[in-house]
Design an enzyme around this catalytic site. Sequence first.
Site, PDB file in Angstrom:
ATOM      1  N   HIS A 163      -5.839  -8.401   1.822  1.00  0.00           N
ATOM      2  CA  HIS A 163      -4.894  -7.958   2.724  1.00  0.00           C
ATOM      3  C   HIS A 163      -5.285  -6.667   3.503  1.00  0.00           C
ATOM      4  CE1 HIS A 163      -3.265  -4.691  -0.012  1.00  0.00           C
ATOM      5  NE2 HIS A 163      -3.322  -5.523  -0.743  1.00  0.00           N
ATOM      6  N   CYS A 179      -6.195  -6.205  -5.403  1.00  0.00           N
ATOM      7  CA  CYS A 179      -6.526  -6.963  -4.514  1.00  0.00           C
ATOM      8  C   CYS A 179      -7.879  -6.233  -3.621  1.00  0.00           C
ATOM      9  CB  CYS A 179      -5.360  -7.063  -3.486  1.00  0.00           C
ATOM     10  SG  CYS A 179      -3.961  -7.910  -4.039  1.00  0.00           S
TER      11      CYS A 179
END
Length: 333
Positions: A163, A179
Amino acid sequence: MKIRHFVMVLFGFSVLQGFDADTARIIQTYRSGDTEKVTQILESYLQKKDFWLSVLQGRNTDFGYFEGYKYLFVSDKSVPNLALYTISPKGQLTLVKELPALVGKGKGDKRLSGDLTTPLGVYDFTDKLTRLPPYYGPLAYATDYPNNYDKSLKKTGHGIWIHGLPLDGNREELNTKGCIAIENNVLSDFGKMVNYKEALLISYEQNIHKPTKDEIALLLAQLYAWRAAWIANDLDKYLSFYSKDFSRPDGMKFNAFTNYKRQVFAKKEDKIIKFSNISVVPYPNEEHRQMFRISFAQDYRAYKNGKPSYTSSAQKILYVVYENSTMRIVSEK
């Protein structure tokens, strides 16, 4: 000329000067009308390392062998960074961009939900997410962590994405919760290019095994030898490709799996099993085992007394260790 062109395409030669003995044998067998024998000969080539070495000739195999995938993300969490490659129809990789990234602060592999660690391994993407909270930037690519190998090891957690950064620019943390985060303008460019259904992620830490063409060729040949044993209902040979440490995501271990397959093979069904879109990718792991992820589309058709008894079409994934020049399956989907 059609059969000559077929042989040239099948065996990966762009130019064939005359005919060698094997090609002549195939054509003579075809000319005799024994197409079943031709099929047997061609199937035998799929189990030979030398055939696959000819296919791999001229390819860069540092990150493996690819069919069906068009994009490859690679992240070294020790840097940390993220690189995007395009994959040509002939399997050649071209670097689009490499840039710094943020990852989880935990070292090694992810094991538990909330451990703030970015996983090691190979992952498909399940979605391209938009209209997210501003904290995640313009979009995100969601991975399939935990994959089936992770599940077989009882790993937990979810929501491992690639992301962006907060849209308001206010990010004080130097790490993510697991992430991989990159700058928004580059992620937006990736978003215009990358179809998540055609992309793969390799996540490693510091070192990744770069396979030789010999290793990949042998794995592909043994993949087809495993398939041949399956079609022939040769249980002993089929099981010889499995590690005694085998474990399925549902918890089934090698002995229970053996008993299950014994019952299936005892049906003596005739089988047609076709593989396509095969990819062989090195699988980073904390134990530093020489592991690979072999994925392919599998079309399976079984017949009993000439009548269809079972059919399926699905993606199959094998997680294998490569030991003493031999493929051993440790988990599968």
